[in-house]
Design a protein around this motif. Structure first.
Motif, PDB file in Angstrom:
ATOM      1  N   GLY A 185       8.200   7.313 -10.136  1.00 39.51           N
ATOM      2  CA  GLY A 185       9.459   6.711  -9.633  1.00 39.51           C
ATOM      3  C   GLY A 185       9.050   6.120  -8.257  1.00 39.51           C
ATOM      4  N   ALA A 186       8.264   6.783  -7.508  1.00 41.15           N
ATOM      5  CA  ALA A 186       7.932   6.260  -6.209  1.00 41.15           C
ATOM      6  C   ALA A 186       7.082   4.957  -6.518  1.00 41.15           C
ATOM      7  N   ILE A 187       6.256   5.127  -7.379  1.00 44.55           N
ATOM      8  CA  ILE A 187       5.482   3.606  -7.618  1.00 44.55           C
ATOM      9  C   ILE A 187       6.119   2.455  -8.155  1.00 44.55           C
ATOM     10  N   ARG A 188       7.137   2.995  -8.791  1.00 43.66           N
ATOM     11  CA  ARG A 188       7.990   1.794  -9.615  1.00 43.66           C
ATOM     12  C   ARG A 188       8.893   1.328  -8.425  1.00 43.66           C
ATOM     13  N   GLU A 189       9.529   2.126  -7.617  1.00 42.18           N
ATOM     14  CA  GLU A 189      10.377   1.686  -6.492  1.00 42.18           C
ATOM     15  C   GLU A 189       9.505   0.725  -5.545  1.00 42.18           C
ATOM     16  N   GLY A 237       4.999   2.905   1.030  1.00 42.65           N
ATOM     17  CA  GLY A 237       5.540   4.391   0.766  1.00 42.65           C
ATOM     18  C   GLY A 237       4.282   5.515   1.015  1.00 42.65           C
ATOM     19  N   PHE A 238       4.842   6.541   0.832  1.00 47.24           N
ATOM     20  CA  PHE A 238       4.039   7.783   1.029  1.00 47.24           C
ATOM     21  C   PHE A 238       4.216   8.748  -0.024  1.00 47.24           C
ATOM     22  N   VAL A 242       0.982  -1.203  -0.053  1.00 47.66           N
ATOM     23  CA  VAL A 242      -0.170  -0.067   0.029  1.00 47.66           C
ATOM     24  C   VAL A 242       0.775   1.191   0.111  1.00 47.66           C
ATOM     25  N   ILE A 243       0.638   2.054  -1.151  1.00 46.24           N
ATOM     26  CA  ILE A 243       1.205   3.389  -0.957  1.00 46.24           C
ATOM     27  C   ILE A 243       0.278   4.475  -0.719  1.00 46.24           C
ATOM     28  N   VAL A 244       0.365   5.419   0.466  1.00 44.45           N
ATOM     29  CA  VAL A 244      -0.483   6.519   0.965  1.00 44.45           C
ATOM     30  C   VAL A 244      -0.079   7.561  -0.069  1.00 44.45           C
ATOM     31  N   GLY A 288      10.581  -2.226  -3.031  1.00 46.17           N
ATOM     32  CA  GLY A 288      11.354  -1.138  -2.344  1.00 46.17           C
ATOM     33  C   GLY A 288      10.380  -0.575  -1.354  1.00 46.17           C
ATOM     34  N   ALA A 289      10.670   0.742  -0.846  1.00 48.55           N
ATOM     35  CA  ALA A 289      10.017   1.698  -0.125  1.00 48.55           C
ATOM     36  C   ALA A 289      10.284   2.841  -0.481  1.00 48.55           C
ATOM     37  N   TRP A 290       9.377   3.933  -0.419  1.00 48.01           N
ATOM     38  CA  TRP A 290       9.549   5.463  -0.921  1.00 48.01           C
ATOM     39  C   TRP A 290       9.033   6.221  -0.056  1.00 48.01           C
ATOM     40  N   THR A 291       9.706   7.167   0.296  1.00 49.28           N
ATOM     41  CA  THR A 291       8.973   8.456   1.050  1.00 49.28           C
ATOM     42  C   THR A 291       9.797   9.544   0.742  1.00 49.28           C
ATOM     43  N   PRO A 292       9.219  10.725   0.877  1.00 44.66           N
ATOM     44  CA  PRO A 292      10.109  12.010   0.582  1.00 44.66           C
ATOM     45  C   PRO A 292      11.309  12.270   1.036  1.00 44.66           C
ATOM     46  N   SER A 293      12.347  12.595   0.547  1.00 45.27           N
ATOM     47  CA  SER A 293      13.609  12.563   0.758  1.00 45.27           C
ATOM     48  C   SER A 293      13.982  13.316   2.133  1.00 45.27           C
ATOM     49  N   ASP A 294      13.369  14.188   2.483  1.00 46.29           N
ATOM     50  CA  ASP A 294      13.392  14.928   3.709  1.00 46.29           C
ATOM     51  C   ASP A 294      12.624  14.299   4.828  1.00 46.29           C
ATOM     52  N   VAL A 295      12.354  13.101   4.901  1.00 50.89           N
ATOM     53  CA  VAL A 295      11.661  12.574   5.942  1.00 50.89           C
ATOM     54  C   VAL A 295      12.451  11.530   6.505  1.00 50.89           C
TER      55      VAL A 295
END
Length: 214
Positions: free
Chosen positions: A110-114, A97-98, A75-77, A119-126
């Motif tokens: 790119g986030a969805i592909r990751e 991911g978020f 699940v990606i939020v 993998g997992a994806w969140t904004p780089s500043d989190v």
């Protein structure tokens, strides 16, 4: 599956996904009941893009339910709430991911592909490595221990439904609902329905309630 109550947002997400995977089959859901109906029919879903605020959802409860009921489906939020605490809490509750709704299409792809690649994806500043306070971490674990049906009962309790109304909605006996409520109270470490509802309201606001608080 794209789960969002705004048609324009679903359209934007559909465009992002369609441009990423050729020949992809996309399901759309405007309410959380639509989400559970699709999945309940045995739909083979590789990824759910989930909004935190849609009909039938109380904050993180939709994410909690999906992770409990369908643990093998990532699940990606996708949310307009970019609070760093909320993003971190989504990951703690099992999101892969978020994606903030403010990002551009290429970032979204790119986030969805990751995530599709495992993998997992969140904004780089989190910063997900920062320690959390013990009480919040404990409550997250307790909430994560709820069964899918208990999550649904907690959602309905927070909407003010009585046991007999919940029993009707879930097509179970009132005694079964009472058993679920007792289990919820025990797992959350609270003594009353009111405290459980307060906890649920804090979840909805993205601010989990420390155990024993009012």
């Amino acid at each position: 599956m794209i789960a969002d109550d705004h048609p324009l947002v679903r359209g934007a997400l559909r465009e992002a996904v369609s441009g990423l995977v050729q020949g992809v089959s996309i399901l759309e859901a405007g309410t959380f009941d639509d989400v559970t109906e699709h999945l309940g029919k045995g739909a083979d879903v590789d990824l759910v893009l989930l909004d935190l605020t849609m009909p039938g959802v109380q904050g993180f409860s939709g994410l909690m339910y999906l992770r409990a009921q369908h643990p093998g489906t990532p699940v990606i939020v996708v949310s307009g709430n970019e609070d760093r605490g909320v993003i971190r809490r989504c990951i703690e509750f099992g999101a892969s991911g978020f994606i903030p709704k403010s990002v551009d299409v290429n970032t979204m792809r790119g986030a969805i592909r990751e995530v599709l690649d495992g993998g997992a994806w969140t904004p780089s500043d989190v910063d997900l490595s920062a320690p959390v306070d013990r009480e919040t971490s404990d409550l997250v674990k307790r909430l994560g221990s709820l069964t899918p049906q208990q999550v649904r009962v907690l959602m309905m309790l927070s909407e003010g439904l009585l046991n007999k109304q919940i029993a009707y909605e879930l097509s179970v006996s009132e005694a079964t609902v009472k058993a679920h409520v007792s289990a919820i109270l025990q797992k959350l470490g609270v003594e009353s329905r009111t405290q459980a509802v307060i906890a649920a309201s804090k979840i909805a606001a993205g601010q989990p309630l420390p155990l024993g608080s009012e």
